[in-house]
Scaffold this active site. Structure first.
Site, PDB file in Angstrom:
ATOM      1  N   LEU A 318       5.543  63.108  51.095  1.00  0.00           N
ATOM      2  CA  LEU A 318       6.280  64.310  50.595  1.00  0.00           C
ATOM      3  C   LEU A 318       5.365  65.349  50.276  1.00  0.00           C
ATOM      4  O   LEU A 318       4.216  65.289  49.793  1.00  0.00           O
ATOM      5  CB  LEU A 318       6.827  64.070  48.855  1.00  0.00           C
ATOM      6  CG  LEU A 318       7.781  62.813  48.934  1.00  0.00           C
ATOM      7  CD1 LEU A 318       7.162  61.531  48.203  1.00  0.00           C
ATOM      8  CD2 LEU A 318       9.047  63.383  47.876  1.00  0.00           C
ATOM      9  N   ASP A 319       5.719  66.742  50.989  1.00  0.00           N
ATOM     10  CA  ASP A 319       4.814  67.891  50.682  1.00  0.00           C
ATOM     11  C   ASP A 319       4.778  68.103  49.093  1.00  0.00           C
ATOM     12  O   ASP A 319       5.802  67.874  48.305  1.00  0.00           O
ATOM     13  CB  ASP A 319       5.616  69.035  51.311  1.00  0.00           C
ATOM     14  CG  ASP A 319       4.478  70.287  51.352  1.00  0.00           C
ATOM     15  OD1 ASP A 319       3.503  70.082  51.192  1.00  0.00           O
ATOM     16  OD2 ASP A 319       5.155  71.316  51.362  1.00  0.00           O
ATOM     17  N   LYS A 320       3.693  68.798  48.755  1.00  0.00           N
ATOM     18  CA  LYS A 320       3.579  69.026  47.257  1.00  0.00           C
ATOM     19  C   LYS A 320       4.340  70.438  47.001  1.00  0.00           C
ATOM     20  O   LYS A 320       5.407  70.245  46.055  1.00  0.00           O
ATOM     21  CB  LYS A 320       2.124  69.100  46.819  1.00  0.00           C
ATOM     22  CG  LYS A 320       1.922  69.471  45.332  1.00  0.00           C
ATOM     23  CD  LYS A 320       0.466  69.483  45.015  1.00  0.00           C
ATOM     24  CE  LYS A 320      -0.157  70.782  45.625  1.00  0.00           C
ATOM     25  NZ  LYS A 320       0.393  72.126  45.008  1.00  0.00           N
TER      26      LYS A 320
END
Length: 625
Positions: A318-320
């Protein structure tokens, strides 16, 4: 002969009841005279099954032994040869009923998806005109007039007015969203409340709803791996069954002196039982049902193979920023030093930052507004790109002020150790520290943090409970990334990543876990999205590039759709496997009975229709999963 779908279904049921009555009477030892039976049952066969027989004869002339209609045609002709007229009729009626049930099942599962096309607005009203024009003629930057109760015809930005818009067609959410000047609206959504004027930002062919329609079409064309396997299997299976039936018809009379008619009937029964109807539909009905379910919740899956892929994942990256967080920094700490107060510090900082376009500056101004503090008046504002800003405050006794990060302040001013320690503490918490300083002193420090989505922690917990490992991938610095990760219970963090670094991390995860999903929203996430087993993006936040690269598009910013997707994918796989098992197991049982002469055509067809109905009903459960 053209019959409507509903009429044909009624005739099928009526014919089934009629033929079943005569079949039961026949099994009881009472048969119609040939002079009545032949025209009666031949009429039913031609009325109900003319298309099946036509395609069967075409397959025969083309030597296409893979055709199921070819098997049915052989079965009907053979039954007539054996003077089993009732069974010939029931074979064709039940087969067409099974086909109809299959069509109904697939049609029901497609409903949520196909309805998207019907919701596409056809005309639009341009400001200043008294007549509508086709949406295809509207140009970018044209201003549309949308009244309460009207569908918004094209994607655009609100220029005038305030309203509530029902975006269920896009996001699947039933609660209308408030829209004001500067907000974006989507084609196909419903203006429920006020008059608005909208500047067009996308042509009709490029709107979000048009992309949904395009992706939907691609989803039906992109077959699941299981579906491709079954179709390949059936292409070999059907000719093999024909060969086996032929041998079963020839060998017993020749070698074991079995009556030819008995062997012929057994071979026909074997052909009918072996029709892979339930097997062939076991995957598409399940896939369409699941795709329809996802679409009704504002999720577009670009094909059955991605539905299967999300059900198999062992890890999810997951990208932040703008995925686990909102991507909007908020003020979390206002720490004054000396005799300064929180109000003085925030008011002065807001007075300087009000002239800046930097996201941190906007967050400081917003924080002052929320506290109802009046920003100080300033003059001689100068921005230092990448560093901070300076200005003269007309309210403070010491006019000269600098605002920015520690490195910028140290260029001109002394910063006490006490302040540096406070900054270090904020940074360890993943926060950005902004100092406000005069010639005489550091007045205070403001801490800002990228706001974590309230659902992020629960989503990560749900993902873990599903046995999937969450991994954070971000271009942000390690300290900030670890602070956010700690808040939401992610232990595996990869930070300071460029786009190519994210792609390499996905490759490493694929090597370790075999099946990996990636969730991202930006252009820099596109390579990782494309490389992963299944890429997921949220269209409300995602770039066009990310949406194109992703396999699944969530048409909102609701992160909690991800655990639902994993569950849906797994349930679809379980349903498909159960369908295949039922189809094959029942076939094997009745094929064995047929080989030992313990079955008949009617029983074979009832078994085939029965398992077809079970498979369809089992698949349709996915529409409500």
């Amino acid at each position: 002969m053209n019959l409507s779908k509903d009429t044909k279904f009624r005739w099928l049921i009526l014919s089934l009841v009629l033929v079943a009555i005569f079949e039961v009477l026949s099994l009881s030892g009472w048969d119609l005279p040939h002079v009545i039976a032949i025209p009666l049952f031949l009429s039913i066969i031609l009325f109900i099954g003319h298309q099946t027989l036509l395609e069967g004869f075409q397959a025969l002339f083309q030597l296409n032994f893979k055709s199921i209609n070819f098997l049915m045609t052989i079965a009907v002709i053979g039954a007539f040869y054996l003077e089993k007229y009732e069974e010939a009729a029931i074979v064709i009626v039940l087969y067409n009923l099974a086909e109809k049930l299959e069509d109904l099942g697939i049609q029901q599962s497609k409903t949520s998806l196909s309805s998207l096309a019907e919701k596409m607005p056809k005309v639009a009203f341009i400001k200043g005109r008294d007549f509508s024009i086709p949406v295809s003629q509207v140009k970018i930057d044209d201003v549309l007039v949308v009244k309460p109760g009207e569908m918004i015809p094209l994607d655009g930005e609100v220029l005038l007015g305030f309203t509530a818009v029902d975006e269920a067609t896009i996001t699947g959410e039933p609660i209308a969203k408030d829209k004001m000047v500067g907000d974006f609206v989507f084609a196909g959504t419903l203006n429920k409340q006020g008059y608005i004027e909208v500047k067009v930002t996308k042509l009709a062919k490029d709107t979000t709803l048009a992309k949904i329609q395009e992706i939907t079409l691609q989803a039906f064309q992109a077959k699941a791996h299981t579906q491709k396997f079954i179709e390949t299997f059936s292409s070999y299976y059907t000719p093999s069954v024909i060969l086996l039936a032929f041998l079963w018809m020839i060998i017993p009379p020749y070698f074991f002196l079995t009556p030819f008619n008995q062997s012929f009937q057994n071979a026909l029964t074997l052909l009918v039982i072996a029709c892979p109807c339930a097997l062939v539909i076991s995957t598409p009905v399940s896939i369409y049902s699941a795709l329809g379910n996802a679409a009704s919740k504002g999720i577009l899956i670009k094909g059955g193979r991605y539905l299967e892929a999300i059900g198999k994942i062992k890890a999810i990256a997951l990208d932040k920023t703008r995925t686990l967080t909102f991507g909007n920094p908020i003020v979390t700490d206002v720490i004054p030093f000396g005799s300064n107060t929180k109000e003085h510090l925030l008011s002065c900082a807001a007075g300087i930052e009000v002239q800046s376009e930097h996201p941190l500056a906007k967050s400081i101004v917003q924080a002052a507004k929320e506290e109802k503090y009046v920003p100080h008046s300033i003059e001689n504002f100068q921005i230092k790109i990448g560093k901070g800003a300076q200005a003269d405050c007309l309210v403070c006794e010491d006019k000269h002020h600098c605002i920015g990060k520690l490195e910028f302040i140290l260029e001109e001013h002394h910063v006490p150790q006490e302040v540096i320690e406070k900054i270090d503490l904020l940074q360890k918490e993943g926060k950005t520290a902004i100092l406000i300083c005069t010639h005489k002193e550091v007045e205070g420090v403001i801490g800002l943090l990228d706001e974590v989505r309230p659902e992020s922690k629960q989503v990560i917990l749900d993902i873990k409970n599903l046995g999937v490992t969450p991994v954070m991938l971000t271009g942000d610095n390690l300290t900030s990334a670890q602070a956010i990760a700690k808040m939401i219970d992610i232990t595996d963090v990869k930070a300071s990543l460029l786009p190519e670094d994210k792609a390499k991390e996905i490759q490493a995860l694929l090597y370790k876990y075999k099946s990996v999903a990636m969730v991202g929203d930006g252009i820099n996430d596109a390579p990782a999205l494309a490389l992963s087993s299944v890429g997921i993006t949220m269209s409300e936040l995602g770039s066009d590039t990310a949406i194109e690269a992703a396999s699944i598009v969530i048409l909102s910013d609701y992160l909690n759709r991800i655990p639902f997707l994993i569950k849906l994918g797994r349930k679809a796989l379980q349903t498909i496997r159960l369908n295949i098992f039922l189809a094959i197991a029942i076939k094997l049982i009745f094929i064995s009975l047929a080989l030992f002469g313990m079955s008949n055509l009617a029983l074979a067809i009832f078994a085939d229709v029965g398992v077809t109905v079970i498979v369809i009903l089992n698949s349709l459960r996915l529409a409500r999963a």
